[in-house]
Design an enzyme around this catalytic site. Structure first.
Site, PDB file in Angstrom:
ATOM      1  N   GLY A   1      -4.004   2.500 -13.968  1.00  0.00           N
ATOM      2  CA  GLY A   1      -5.412   2.036 -13.505  1.00  0.00           C
ATOM      3  C   GLY A   1      -6.580   2.732 -14.199  1.00  0.00           C
TER       4      GLY A   1
ATOM      5  N   VAL B   1      -5.521   5.407  -6.362  1.00  0.00           N
ATOM      6  CA  VAL B   1      -4.164   6.160  -5.622  1.00  0.00           C
ATOM      7  C   VAL B   1      -4.448   7.502  -4.810  1.00  0.00           C
ATOM      8  CG1 VAL B   1      -1.594   6.859  -5.495  1.00  0.00           C
ATOM      9  CG2 VAL B   1      -2.280   4.601  -6.587  1.00  0.00           C
ATOM     10  N   ASP B   2      -4.828   8.243  -5.815  1.00  0.00           N
ATOM     11  CA  ASP B   2      -5.134   9.562  -5.308  1.00  0.00           C
ATOM     12  C   ASP B   2      -6.106   9.549  -4.147  1.00  0.00           C
ATOM     13  OD1 ASP B   2      -5.241  12.387  -5.412  1.00  0.00           O
ATOM     14  OD2 ASP B   2      -6.567  12.700  -7.197  1.00  0.00           O
TER      15      ASP B   2
ATOM     16  N   ASP C   1       0.852  -1.027  -0.197  1.00  0.00           N
ATOM     17  CA  ASP C   1       0.141  -0.159  -0.041  1.00  0.00           C
ATOM     18  C   ASP C   1       0.776   1.276   0.011  1.00  0.00           C
ATOM     19  OD1 ASP C   1      -1.654   2.235   0.832  1.00  0.00           O
ATOM     20  OD2 ASP C   1      -2.760   0.974   2.214  1.00  0.00           O
ATOM     21  N   ILE C   2       0.850   2.112  -0.904  1.00  0.00           N
ATOM     22  CA  ILE C   2       1.723   3.283  -0.967  1.00  0.00           C
ATOM     23  C   ILE C   2       1.472   4.137  -0.011  1.00  0.00           C
ATOM     24  CG2 ILE C   2       0.186   4.599  -2.333  1.00  0.00           C
ATOM     25  CD1 ILE C   2       2.791   5.425  -4.196  1.00  0.00           C
TER      26      ILE C   2
END
Length: 167
Positions: free
Chosen positions: A120, A33-34, A10-11
């Site tokens: 994505g 992600v954002d 997980d970033i």
């Protein structure tokens, strides 16, 4: 020389100097992600995006905010090209990585974690997105010591690892 590695994870949980956010052009949070970076990092990231980037960012560009509640110092926001919207120029995708490293250098970041930009919701096929990421990161001059490519997907991790072996 910059060490480039890949991890499954997980970033938002990466303990690095800077996380790279695959941001929307408006810089107001979103999905993927954002959305995760904004959720975990908290409201201060959005507040800074609004004040620092009132008109957003251009595709291929990058800018930074502090990281709020994330385990990093900064978030580097970069806007990938959206293939679904007709943005098919691979050089714009490469620019995201180059500009993010330039911003990292301005900040003095030694360690940076990237998601695979464009793979994505923006519709880039995984092989092209990974090849662009690895080739650009390997060829770009930077003071960053270590880049980690983070993915939550086993198939993407295998693709990244294979590309790193070819680099």
């Amino acid at each position: 020389m910059t060490l480039i590695t890949a991890v499954l994870g997980d970033i938002t949980q990466q303990h690095v100097d800077a996380l790279v956010n695959a941001a929307s052009r408006e810089m107001r949070g979103g999905s993927g992600v954002d959305g995760a970076i904004h959720r975990v990092g908290g409201a201060s990231i959005l507040t800074q995006c609004i004040s620092r980037f009132p008109h957003g960012l251009a595709t291929g560009d990058a800018g930074w905010t502090t990281a709020g509640d994330l385990p990093a110092k900064w978030v580097i926001h970069t806007v990938g090209p959206n293939r679904h919207a007709g943005e098919t120029d691979r050089s714009l995708l490469a620019s995201c990585y180059r500009r993010s490293l330039e911003v990292a250098d301005e900040l003095g970041a030694a360690t940076v974690a990237f998601a695979i930009i464009g793979a994505g919701a923006y519709g880039w096929d995984l092989d092209t997105a990974v090849t662009t990421a690895v080739q650009t990161l390997a060829a770009s001059p930077t003071q960053v010591r270590e880049v980690t490519l983070v993915t939550p997907h086993d198939d993407a991790l295998r693709t990244i690892e294979a590309q790193l072996l070819r680099a």
